[in-house]
Motif scaffolding. Structure first.
Motif, PDB file in Angstrom:
ATOM      1  N   THR A  34       0.834  -1.206   0.000  1.00 41.76           N
ATOM      2  CA  THR A  34       0.000   0.000   0.000  1.00 41.76           C
ATOM      3  C   THR A  34       0.865   1.251   0.000  1.00 41.76           C
ATOM      4  O   THR A  34       1.954   1.268   0.585  1.00 41.76           O
ATOM      5  N   HIS A  36      -0.475   4.088   1.176  1.00 44.24           N
ATOM      6  CA  HIS A  36      -1.157   4.942   2.148  1.00 44.24           C
ATOM      7  C   HIS A  36      -0.521   4.754   3.524  1.00 44.24           C
ATOM      8  O   HIS A  36      -0.583   3.667   4.106  1.00 44.24           O
ATOM      9  N   TRP A  38      -1.252   5.502   6.560  1.00 47.53           N
ATOM     10  CA  TRP A  38      -2.079   5.040   7.668  1.00 47.53           C
ATOM     11  C   TRP A  38      -2.378   3.548   7.552  1.00 47.53           C
ATOM     12  O   TRP A  38      -2.538   2.854   8.564  1.00 47.53           O
ATOM     13  N   GLU A  39      -2.453   3.057   6.343  1.00 49.03           N
ATOM     14  CA  GLU A  39      -2.654   1.616   6.164  1.00 49.03           C
ATOM     15  C   GLU A  39      -1.384   0.852   6.516  1.00 49.03           C
ATOM     16  O   GLU A  39      -1.443  -0.283   6.990  1.00 49.03           O
ATOM     17  N   GLN A  42      -1.536   0.279  10.140  1.00 47.93           N
ATOM     18  CA  GLN A  42      -2.506  -0.770  10.460  1.00 47.93           C
ATOM     19  C   GLN A  42      -1.966  -2.154  10.112  1.00 47.93           C
ATOM     20  O   GLN A  42      -2.072  -3.102  10.899  1.00 47.93           O
ATOM     21  N   ARG A  43      -1.344  -2.277   8.949  1.00 49.42           N
ATOM     22  CA  ARG A  43      -0.865  -3.584   8.493  1.00 49.42           C
ATOM     23  C   ARG A  43       0.345  -4.078   9.279  1.00 49.42           C
ATOM     24  O   ARG A  43       0.465  -5.273   9.561  1.00 49.42           O
ATOM     25  N   ASP A 289      -7.141  -7.073  15.599  1.00 51.64           N
ATOM     26  CA  ASP A 289      -7.905  -6.152  14.747  1.00 51.64           C
ATOM     27  C   ASP A 289      -9.413  -6.309  14.896  1.00 51.64           C
ATOM     28  O   ASP A 289     -10.175  -6.056  13.955  1.00 51.64           O
ATOM     29  N   HIS A 292     -12.427  -1.721  15.153  1.00 58.60           N
ATOM     30  CA  HIS A 292     -12.106  -0.746  14.119  1.00 58.60           C
ATOM     31  C   HIS A 292     -12.678   0.606  14.541  1.00 58.60           C
ATOM     32  O   HIS A 292     -13.884   0.742  14.760  1.00 58.60           O
ATOM     33  N   ASN A 295     -12.317   7.436  12.306  1.00 55.53           N
ATOM     34  CA  ASN A 295     -11.304   8.491  12.391  1.00 55.53           C
ATOM     35  C   ASN A 295     -11.869   9.720  13.108  1.00 55.53           C
ATOM     36  O   ASN A 295     -12.993  10.142  12.843  1.00 55.53           O
ATOM     37  N   PRO A 314      -6.270  10.189   7.120  1.00 54.77           N
ATOM     38  CA  PRO A 314      -6.488   8.785   6.746  1.00 54.77           C
ATOM     39  C   PRO A 314      -7.655   8.621   5.779  1.00 54.77           C
ATOM     40  O   PRO A 314      -8.660   9.332   5.875  1.00 54.77           O
ATOM     41  N   TRP A 318      -7.997   3.191  10.109  1.00 52.05           N
ATOM     42  CA  TRP A 318      -6.695   2.577  10.326  1.00 52.05           C
ATOM     43  C   TRP A 318      -6.430   2.193  11.775  1.00 52.05           C
ATOM     44  O   TRP A 318      -5.648   1.285  12.049  1.00 52.05           O
ATOM     45  N   TYR A 319      -7.052   2.912  12.720  1.00 53.92           N
ATOM     46  CA  TYR A 319      -6.763   2.687  14.137  1.00 53.92           C
ATOM     47  C   TYR A 319      -7.586   1.495  14.622  1.00 53.92           C
ATOM     48  O   TYR A 319      -8.826   1.530  14.603  1.00 53.92           O
TER      49      TYR A 319
END
Length: 354
Positions: A34, A36, A38-39, A42-43, A289, A292, A295, A314, A318-319
């Motif tokens: 990705t 991005h 913010w991703e 997360q990842r 996870d 979720h 934002n 974002p 993502w958080y």
């Protein structure tokens, strides 16, 4: 010293957070999937500060470039580096139906629809209390999880802080005998009590700061507690201790969320030692996870650093946090019901308040 170790030491020195070669590999692997930022956080399942410092270092070394929209892409040099280090793009094997939660909120479709309608009137989150609420799907999934584990139907439920309105979702489900909310925000207290009265739900909310001692009428009174605690170790110990004090005894359960974005695995380990070693409870579930978060508006202005890629908001939720379930084996040990001053929000892994 190989390249990944060199990077890890540099990031560790900047952030004050222990960083491993595997952590660096995970960030690069996520960036191969990705663009991005913010991703990537997360990842990679790493503290936000570690990811931000690492991406900035990659940018300074010429491995990553930032496009006009904030997207991050590997340069030719960056791609060559990843190949040399044998790092592959991260692969995703999460179940698309339940998103890895192991329970399905779709089985509570009627509850979901009613909850969405009510939650649309909720107060907005504010920075003062480090608020940020989860998606409606997450809240209803929490109800499904507690019900699936036998911790909701016919039970007394304590909710310690309720940005997520779990109390109302539980009341709307018709399953618990009673739900009590202890909350510091008067806006949420009034909202929860108003909705409960309108819908004749067995839910009541009262003002409480968990740094105060637990009201005596609630000690040893509940079958289940749930909370979304601040993530300094001090706050985790005090907040979870309050929840455990509220439980009746053997076979009772507690639920709480814990992030990677603000808690390193070392903090996870210290917390687990506290739960198992001091409190003598068992960790039955850790569901990655599960939670979720929507934002929140005050995110960008409150960040510690001002890296260029942090100026772009974002595009995904993502958080996220893992859901822990703990269960008592008998009388919980190491608990004292007294006032406790503790640092709520700020440690070296904290996302905001810099």
């Amino acid at each position: 010293m190989d390249l990944k170790e060199e990077i890890a030491r540099e990031v560790e020195e900047e952030t004050g957070i222990p960083v491993s070669e595997r952590d660096i590999e995970g960030i690069i692997s996520s960036l191969l999937v990705t663009s991005h930022f913010w991703e990537v956080v997360q990842r990679s399942r790493l503290p936000f500060n570690v990811v931000a410092a690492s991406v900035d270092l990659f940018h300074r070394r010429g491995w990553v470039k930032m496009e006009g929209d904030g997207s991050l892409t590997f340069t030719a040099a960056g791609k060559d580096m990843a190949v040399r280090e044998g790092i592959e793009p991260e692969k995703d094997f999460v179940c698309p139906g339940c998103l890895g939660r192991g329970v399905s909120w779709q089985d509570l479709e009627g509850l979901y629809r009613r909850f969405v309608e009510i939650a649309g009137r909720r107060p907005e989150p504010i920075k003062e209390y480090d608020q940020g609420f989860v998606t409606a799907e997450t809240t209803v999934s929490r109800i499904a999880l507690m019900a699936d584990r036998g911790d909701l139907a016919g039970k007394r439920l304590l909710v310690l802080g309720d940005d997520d309105l779990v109390s109302l979702a539980a009341g709307l489900s018709g399953m618990p005998e009673e739900v009590v909310v202890l909350e510091i925000d008067d806006r949420l207290i009034d909202f929860i009590n108003e909705v409960a009265e309108e819908n004749r739900l067995p839910v009541k909310a009262r003002r409480y700061d968990f740094r105060q001692k637990l009201p005596e009428e609630y000690v040893g009174s509940f079958h289940t507690f749930t909370t979304d605690p601040p993530e300094t170790l001090e706050a985790l110990e005090v907040c979870l201790g309050r929840g455990l004090l509220s439980l009746r005894g053997e076979g009772c359960a507690g639920y709480f969320g814990l992030t990677h974005a603000e808690s390193s695995l070392r903090k996870w380990n210290e917390l687990q030692q506290l739960l198992v070693g001091k409190f003598k409870v068992t960790i039955t579930d850790i569901i990655e996870d599960f939670n979720h978060y929507v934002n929140w508006d005050y995110l960008l202005p409150s960040l510690k650093k001002t890296f260029p890629f942090l100026k772009f908001p974002p595009r995904i939720n993502w958080y996220r946090s893992a859901m822990y379930r703990i269960q008592t084996l008998g009388q919980v040990e190491g608990l004292r019901n007294e006032a406790a001053e503790c640092e709520l929000y700020v440690d070296k892994e904290a996302l905001i308040y810099g």
